[in-house]
Motif scaffolding. Structure first.
Motif, PDB file in Angstrom:
ATOM      1  N   ALA A   1       7.289  96.450  38.742  1.00 19.85           N
ATOM      2  CA  ALA A   1       8.713  96.585  38.425  1.00 19.85           C
ATOM      3  C   ALA A   1       9.561  95.659  39.291  1.00 19.85           C
ATOM      4  N   ALA A   2       9.208  95.549  40.588  1.00 24.02           N
ATOM      5  CA  ALA A   2       9.953  94.656  41.481  1.00 24.02           C
ATOM      6  C   ALA A   2       9.769  93.203  41.060  1.00 24.02           C
ATOM      7  N   LEU A   3       8.553  92.843  40.665  1.00 20.58           N
ATOM      8  CA  LEU A   3       8.286  91.477  40.226  1.00 20.58           C
ATOM      9  C   LEU A   3       9.095  91.138  38.974  1.00 20.58           C
ATOM     10  N   ILE A   4       9.144  92.076  38.043  1.00 20.27           N
ATOM     11  CA  ILE A   4       9.945  91.871  36.831  1.00 20.27           C
ATOM     12  C   ILE A   4      11.419  91.752  37.197  1.00 20.27           C
ATOM     13  N   GLY A   5      11.884  92.617  38.095  1.00 22.34           N
ATOM     14  CA  GLY A   5      13.282  92.572  38.523  1.00 22.34           C
ATOM     15  C   GLY A   5      13.650  91.247  39.157  1.00 22.34           C
ATOM     16  N   MET A   6      12.741  90.705  39.968  1.00 22.37           N
ATOM     17  CA  MET A   6      12.988  89.390  40.579  1.00 22.37           C
ATOM     18  C   MET A   6      13.153  88.318  39.524  1.00 22.37           C
ATOM     19  N   GLY A   7      12.242  88.312  38.565  1.00 24.26           N
ATOM     20  CA  GLY A   7      12.336  87.315  37.502  1.00 24.26           C
ATOM     21  C   GLY A   7      13.625  87.439  36.716  1.00 24.26           C
ATOM     22  N   VAL A   8      14.009  88.671  36.390  1.00 23.92           N
ATOM     23  CA  VAL A   8      15.248  88.902  35.644  1.00 23.92           C
ATOM     24  C   VAL A   8      16.451  88.418  36.446  1.00 23.92           C
ATOM     25  N   ALA A   9      16.475  88.713  37.760  1.00 21.80           N
ATOM     26  CA  ALA A   9      17.609  88.321  38.603  1.00 21.80           C
ATOM     27  C   ALA A   9      17.767  86.801  38.657  1.00 21.80           C
ATOM     28  N   PHE A  10      16.665  86.080  38.835  1.00 24.07           N
ATOM     29  CA  PHE A  10      16.748  84.618  38.922  1.00 24.07           C
ATOM     30  C   PHE A  10      17.121  84.004  37.570  1.00 24.07           C
ATOM     31  N   VAL A  11      16.615  84.583  36.491  1.00 23.28           N
ATOM     32  CA  VAL A  11      17.008  84.103  35.162  1.00 23.28           C
ATOM     33  C   VAL A  11      18.504  84.320  34.942  1.00 23.28           C
ATOM     34  N   GLY A  12      19.002  85.464  35.391  1.00 20.58           N
ATOM     35  CA  GLY A  12      20.435  85.742  35.246  1.00 20.58           C
ATOM     36  C   GLY A  12      21.305  84.738  35.976  1.00 20.58           C
ATOM     37  N   VAL A  13      20.912  84.388  37.206  1.00 15.39           N
ATOM     38  CA  VAL A  13      21.676  83.386  37.966  1.00 15.39           C
ATOM     39  C   VAL A  13      21.618  82.032  37.268  1.00 15.39           C
ATOM     40  N   ALA A  14      20.441  81.666  36.767  1.00 15.06           N
ATOM     41  CA  ALA A  14      20.312  80.385  36.062  1.00 15.06           C
ATOM     42  C   ALA A  14      21.190  80.352  34.815  1.00 15.06           C
ATOM     43  N   TRP A  15      21.180  81.429  34.040  1.00 13.42           N
ATOM     44  CA  TRP A  15      21.994  81.490  32.827  1.00 13.42           C
ATOM     45  C   TRP A  15      23.480  81.440  33.170  1.00 13.42           C
ATOM     46  N   MET A  16      23.893  82.142  34.203  1.00 14.08           N
ATOM     47  CA  MET A  16      25.283  82.119  34.646  1.00 14.08           C
ATOM     48  C   MET A  16      25.693  80.712  35.064  1.00 14.08           C
ATOM     49  N   THR A  17      24.828  80.041  35.816  1.00 15.33           N
ATOM     50  CA  THR A  17      25.146  78.714  36.346  1.00 15.33           C
ATOM     51  C   THR A  17      25.255  77.668  35.245  1.00 15.33           C
ATOM     52  N   LEU A  18      24.501  77.856  34.166  1.00 21.21           N
ATOM     53  CA  LEU A  18      24.519  76.880  33.071  1.00 21.21           C
ATOM     54  C   LEU A  18      25.776  76.959  32.223  1.00 21.21           C
ATOM     55  N   ASP A  19      26.633  77.929  32.476  1.00 25.34           N
ATOM     56  CA  ASP A  19      27.928  77.957  31.788  1.00 25.34           C
ATOM     57  C   ASP A  19      28.715  76.700  32.154  1.00 25.34           C
ATOM     58  N   ALA A  20      29.465  76.164  31.202  1.00 28.71           N
ATOM     59  CA  ALA A  20      30.178  74.903  31.420  1.00 28.71           C
ATOM     60  C   ALA A  20      31.136  74.985  32.605  1.00 28.71           C
ATOM     61  N   HIS A  21      31.774  76.151  32.784  1.00 29.50           N
ATOM     62  CA  HIS A  21      32.719  76.288  33.901  1.00 29.50           C
ATOM     63  C   HIS A  21      31.976  76.518  35.213  1.00 29.50           C
ATOM     64  N   ALA A  22      30.991  77.425  35.211  1.00 29.83           N
ATOM     65  CA  ALA A  22      30.261  77.725  36.440  1.00 29.83           C
ATOM     66  C   ALA A  22      29.443  76.539  36.928  1.00 29.83           C
ATOM     67  N   LEU A  23      29.064  75.657  36.015  1.00 27.99           N
ATOM     68  CA  LEU A  23      28.211  74.529  36.371  1.00 27.99           C
ATOM     69  C   LEU A  23      28.862  73.612  37.401  1.00 27.99           C
ATOM     70  N   GLN A  24      30.202  73.585  37.421  1.00 26.63           N
ATOM     71  CA  GLN A  24      30.882  72.747  38.413  1.00 26.63           C
ATOM     72  C   GLN A  24      30.669  73.278  39.831  1.00 26.63           C
ATOM     73  N   ASP A  25      30.253  74.531  39.948  1.00 27.39           N
ATOM     74  CA  ASP A  25      29.996  75.130  41.257  1.00 27.39           C
ATOM     75  C   ASP A  25      28.497  75.236  41.550  1.00 27.39           C
ATOM     76  N   TRP A  26      27.665  74.432  40.880  1.00 30.53           N
ATOM     77  CA  TRP A  26      26.227  74.613  41.037  1.00 30.53           C
ATOM     78  C   TRP A  26      25.753  74.369  42.469  1.00 30.53           C
ATOM     79  N   LYS A  27      26.388  73.423  43.157  1.00 32.88           N
ATOM     80  CA  LYS A  27      25.999  73.176  44.547  1.00 32.88           C
ATOM     81  C   LYS A  27      26.334  74.387  45.426  1.00 32.88           C
ATOM     82  N   ALA A  28      27.529  74.960  45.213  1.00 34.89           N
ATOM     83  CA  ALA A  28      27.924  76.144  45.973  1.00 34.89           C
ATOM     84  C   ALA A  28      26.992  77.316  45.674  1.00 34.89           C
ATOM     85  N   ILE A  29      26.585  77.458  44.419  1.00 37.07           N
ATOM     86  CA  ILE A  29      25.672  78.535  44.030  1.00 37.07           C
ATOM     87  C   ILE A  29      24.321  78.364  44.724  1.00 37.07           C
TER      88      ILE A  29
END
Length: 306
Positions: free
Chosen positions: A130-158
């Protein structure tokens, strides 16, 4: 032969009291406001200077708690340096680089999956499915958030915020194998270690500090006092009180609401843009982080994190 009566079912944990719920809400609000305050402060002051001032204030408040006995000096040095100036230096730099509060705050929550991962790699602790699945989900969520056109300008900060989370994850793992340190003592040690290092770093790598300090608005000073006193002292005291009464795993999941407070402040008062993709990515991330926290009930609450 006398029949042995069946064992009584384990008692259910008592529900949280009104006072405990109030303490949890207070911590969430304090930490949520503190994240927004970090962004506000770094808009007018350089990041290492913000850290130096914050921990100068915290040192003055917490020095009384720094007294022997101390753990092994090698572990203590690693905890204080990695969890103090390195982790907070990266976190404040991330807020200084970022346009918005929200993506950086969400990305920094990866410290919980990082703690579980490093506990497996360094300490050999069991890594549940369950923890392993949670880790994968969390990192996928950050990647998906960062790929937003607006959030992408903050990719270095992220990325810097993720690095800050990783630094705190290692710190937490090292702290697990040392003698238990009361949170206020740990906060005092972190402040005492972070203050001179961040002050020196600011003096060497940053410029115009005195002019910036003189020009800083009252809101910036309020944010620094909030970080140095309300977050480092009050929220830590409340968390210490809670984990003395309850298992850390019973309290930690509720504290994952903290980014919601920061995001609401960022959106309502600081001009953050929250697109459907950013919101979806944030929700996926926090869902994954919550899964890790719930799967690893022994995860320390991170009392010194505030």
């Amino acid at each position: 032969m006398t029949a042995v009566p069946p064992a009584a079912p384990p008692a259910k944990p008592h529900a949280l009291t009104g006072l405990e719920i109030a303490a949890i809400v207070a911590i969430i609000v304090v930490w949520g406001v503190n994240n927004a305050g970090a962004k506000l402060a770094t808009e007018q002051l350089s990041p290492l200077l913000v850290g130096a001032i914050r921990f100068g204030i915290a040192t003055a408040c917490l020095l009384v708690f720094v007294r022997p006995p101390f753990p092994d000096w090698k572990s203590l040095t690693l905890i204080v340096i990695l969890g103090g100036p390195i982790q907070y230096g990266l976190a404040y730099t991330a807020y200084w680089m970022a346009t918005d509060v929200s993506p950086v705050t969400v990305a920094n929550q990866l410290w919980i999956p990082f703690t579980t991962l490093f506990a497996f790699l360094i300490l050999g602790e069991r890594l549940s499915k369950a923890a392993l699945i949670g880790m994968g989900v969390a990192f996928v969520g950050v990647a998906w958030m960062t790929l937003d056109a607006h959030a992408l300008q903050d990719w270095k900060a992220i990325l810097v915020a993720i690095a800050a989370g990783a630094a705190w994850g290692v710190t937490t793992v090292v702290a697990r194998r040392t003698t238990s340190i009361p949170p206020l003592k740990m906060q005092g040690l972190l402040a005492l270690g972070a203050f001179p290092v961040m002050a020196f770093g600011s003096a060497v790598f940053e410029h115009g500090q005195w002019e910036a300090v003189k020009a800083a608005s009252p809101m910036v000073w309020a944010a620094l006092l909030w970080a140095g006193i309300t977050s480092s002292v009050l929220a830590t005291t409340l968390l210490f009180w809670l984990v003395q009464r309850r298992e850390a795993g019973r309290v930690t999941p509720y504290l994952l609401v903290t980014p919601v407070v920061s995001m609401l402040i960022g959106w309502g008062l600081m001009g953050d843009v929250l697109t459907p993709q950013i919101l979806t990515g944030s929700a996926i991330t926090m869902g994954g982080v919550a899964l890790v926290a719930l799967a690893e009930r022994g995860l320390r609450a991170g009392a010194a994190k505030a």
